[in-house]
Write a protein that holds these residues in place. Sequence first.
Motif, PDB file in Angstrom:
ATOM      1  N   ALA A  81       0.826  -1.206   0.000  1.00  0.00           N
ATOM      2  CA  ALA A  81       0.000   0.000   0.000  1.00  0.00           C
ATOM      3  C   ALA A  81       0.861   1.258   0.000  1.00  0.00           C
ATOM      4  CB  ALA A  81      -0.927  -0.006   1.218  1.00  0.00           C
ATOM      5  N   ILE A  82       1.987   1.231   0.714  1.00  0.00           N
ATOM      6  CA  ILE A  82       2.790   2.439   0.875  1.00  0.00           C
ATOM      7  C   ILE A  82       3.906   2.561  -0.163  1.00  0.00           C
ATOM      8  CG2 ILE A  82       4.488   3.544   2.402  1.00  0.00           C
ATOM      9  CD1 ILE A  82       2.757   3.077   4.692  1.00  0.00           C
ATOM     10  N   ALA A  83       4.646   1.474  -0.380  1.00  0.00           N
ATOM     11  CA  ALA A  83       5.819   1.569  -1.263  1.00  0.00           C
ATOM     12  C   ALA A  83       6.076   0.224  -1.938  1.00  0.00           C
ATOM     13  CB  ALA A  83       7.048   2.004  -0.462  1.00  0.00           C
ATOM     14  N   PRO A  84       5.252  -0.159  -2.921  1.00  0.00           N
ATOM     15  CA  PRO A  84       5.425  -1.471  -3.559  1.00  0.00           C
ATOM     16  C   PRO A  84       6.781  -1.640  -4.222  1.00  0.00           C
ATOM     17  CG  PRO A  84       3.882  -0.087  -4.802  1.00  0.00           C
ATOM     18  CD  PRO A  84       4.131   0.601  -3.499  1.00  0.00           C
ATOM     19  N   GLU A  85       7.393  -0.530  -4.632  1.00  0.00           N
ATOM     20  CA  GLU A  85       8.694  -0.607  -5.298  1.00  0.00           C
ATOM     21  C   GLU A  85       9.808  -1.062  -4.366  1.00  0.00           C
ATOM     22  OE1 GLU A  85       8.328   3.508  -3.553  1.00  0.00           O
ATOM     23  OE2 GLU A  85       7.004   2.103  -4.601  1.00  0.00           O
ATOM     24  N   LEU A  86       9.552  -1.053  -3.038  1.00  0.00           N
ATOM     25  CA  LEU A  86      10.580  -1.452  -2.081  1.00  0.00           C
ATOM     26  C   LEU A  86      10.465  -2.921  -1.662  1.00  0.00           C
ATOM     27  CD1 LEU A  86      10.765   1.636   0.331  1.00  0.00           C
ATOM     28  CD2 LEU A  86      12.093   1.167  -1.740  1.00  0.00           C
ATOM     29  N   ILE A  87       9.400  -3.594  -2.042  1.00  0.00           N
ATOM     30  CA  ILE A  87       9.237  -4.995  -1.637  1.00  0.00           C
ATOM     31  C   ILE A  87      10.313  -5.851  -2.294  1.00  0.00           C
ATOM     32  CG2 ILE A  87       7.717  -7.010  -1.678  1.00  0.00           C
ATOM     33  CD1 ILE A  87       5.343  -5.096  -1.633  1.00  0.00           C
ATOM     34  N   GLY A  88      11.082  -6.579  -1.460  1.00  0.00           N
ATOM     35  CA  GLY A  88      12.189  -7.378  -1.978  1.00  0.00           C
ATOM     36  C   GLY A  88      11.832  -8.809  -2.292  1.00  0.00           C
ATOM     37  N   GLY A  89      10.789  -9.336  -1.663  1.00  0.00           N
ATOM     38  CA  GLY A  89      10.404 -10.721  -1.877  1.00  0.00           C
ATOM     39  C   GLY A  89       9.014 -10.972  -1.342  1.00  0.00           C
ATOM     40  N   LEU A  90       8.407 -12.076  -1.796  1.00  0.00           N
ATOM     41  CA  LEU A  90       7.024 -12.397  -1.460  1.00  0.00           C
ATOM     42  C   LEU A  90       6.944 -13.507  -0.423  1.00  0.00           C
ATOM     43  CD1 LEU A  90       5.589 -12.476  -5.104  1.00  0.00           C
ATOM     44  CD2 LEU A  90       5.619 -10.539  -3.508  1.00  0.00           C
ATOM     45  N   ASN A  91       5.792 -13.595   0.225  1.00  0.00           N
ATOM     46  CA  ASN A  91       5.537 -14.687   1.166  1.00  0.00           C
ATOM     47  C   ASN A  91       5.026 -15.933   0.463  1.00  0.00           C
ATOM     48  OD1 ASN A  91       4.317 -11.981   2.950  1.00  0.00           O
ATOM     49  ND2 ASN A  91       6.125 -13.084   3.638  1.00  0.00           N
ATOM     50  N   PHE A  92       4.324 -15.741  -0.638  1.00  0.00           N
ATOM     51  CA  PHE A  92       3.877 -16.859  -1.481  1.00  0.00           C
ATOM     52  C   PHE A  92       3.655 -16.320  -2.888  1.00  0.00           C
ATOM     53  CE2 PHE A  92       0.219 -15.505   1.213  1.00  0.00           C
ATOM     54  CZ  PHE A  92      -0.489 -14.798   0.249  1.00  0.00           C
ATOM     55  N   PRO A  93       3.607 -17.183  -3.892  1.00  0.00           N
ATOM     56  CA  PRO A  93       3.428 -16.698  -5.266  1.00  0.00           C
ATOM     57  C   PRO A  93       2.110 -15.947  -5.423  1.00  0.00           C
ATOM     58  CG  PRO A  93       4.113 -19.003  -5.249  1.00  0.00           C
ATOM     59  CD  PRO A  93       3.785 -18.650  -3.827  1.00  0.00           C
ATOM     60  N   CYS A  94       2.098 -14.977  -6.303  1.00  0.00           N
ATOM     61  CA  CYS A  94       0.874 -14.216  -6.563  1.00  0.00           C
ATOM     62  C   CYS A  94      -0.212 -15.141  -7.097  1.00  0.00           C
ATOM     63  CB  CYS A  94       1.139 -13.112  -7.583  1.00  0.00           C
ATOM     64  SG  CYS A  94       2.280 -11.857  -7.014  1.00  0.00           S
TER      65      CYS A  94
END
Length: 346
Positions: A59-72
Amino acid sequence: MKVRTQFKIVFIAIVVFIWGCGFSHARQITDMQGRKVEVPEKIHSVYGTSPPVTYMLYAIAPELIGGLNFPCREKEKQYLPTRLQTLPVIGGWFGQGQTPNLETLIQVNPDVVLAWYMKNSPICRKTEEMLIPMGFALAYISLDNLEDYPETFRFLGRLLRREERAAALADYAQKTIDKIKAVRDLIPESEKVSVYYAEGTDGLSTECDASVHAQILGLCAGKNVHICPSRTVFGLEKVSIEQVMRYAPDVILSYERSFYDAIFQDPRWQNIPAVQNKRVYQIPSASLNWFDRPPSFMRFLGAVWLINKLYPQKYPVDFVDETRKFYSLFLNVNLNRKEARDIIEP
């Protein structure tokens, strides 16, 4: 072999940590549990240890997400940037027995690891014991209650240098809470609508009244019929159809679409007031569930939807317009009215 693998992970972590220390300026922040944490002056990558945390980052800064918890998941992809869909899957501490892939985490090498602080939870202890010795900057945020979210947005804004963005989300969240509580507080206990939250394909799993998974019921003056202490944080308490009959709820909220599609034809449910009065509602779930699993910021829109369903005369709203406004603000997705209606009534 296991010992060699663990040694390899620790060795790589030490090298990464030393390299990071040599090339970045640090600042000290105080996380939402009062802990002092050293973080880089400029943060480029963040890992959230559970889906609710990762969604706050989105919500705040998607460009900073380095990795996911599970596949989209497929239903999420149309609302997510392509970059997010191709990020490495690290996993995390959530659900039943889930843990992250440490080798992938080390390869991602986030500047900050964010975790949801849950009081007296062994998950927090395990997270600290694993990540702090490896040199990761671990910061806690508060997500126990929806009323925590405005301040959590603002904290993340300060941490990630996204103050203006965070303020807009926090303001929406706080105004929504205030408006709903103003209506809720005027409804006498004797007039509150009783609600059964039906989970699972058979509709026979639910949540205790104090569970985080059913939190917006209380906010919206819904009277959860299943009153009990939660046995686990995970929830999904099993009940029988006979119990639901005794509860005789005014409203049923359905998590699974297959259950919603079947309930009006299933003879076992036909004598329940909610079914007789056609007050069974399918919870919208695009791109994330508006009610639960995982609990996320989508619950602010879910709360507006729910109180309007429970008390349409007391909380009238142009819900198509509200959905468009929410998706634009929180998800950076612009919907036309038809697209919004399709999400609300899938």
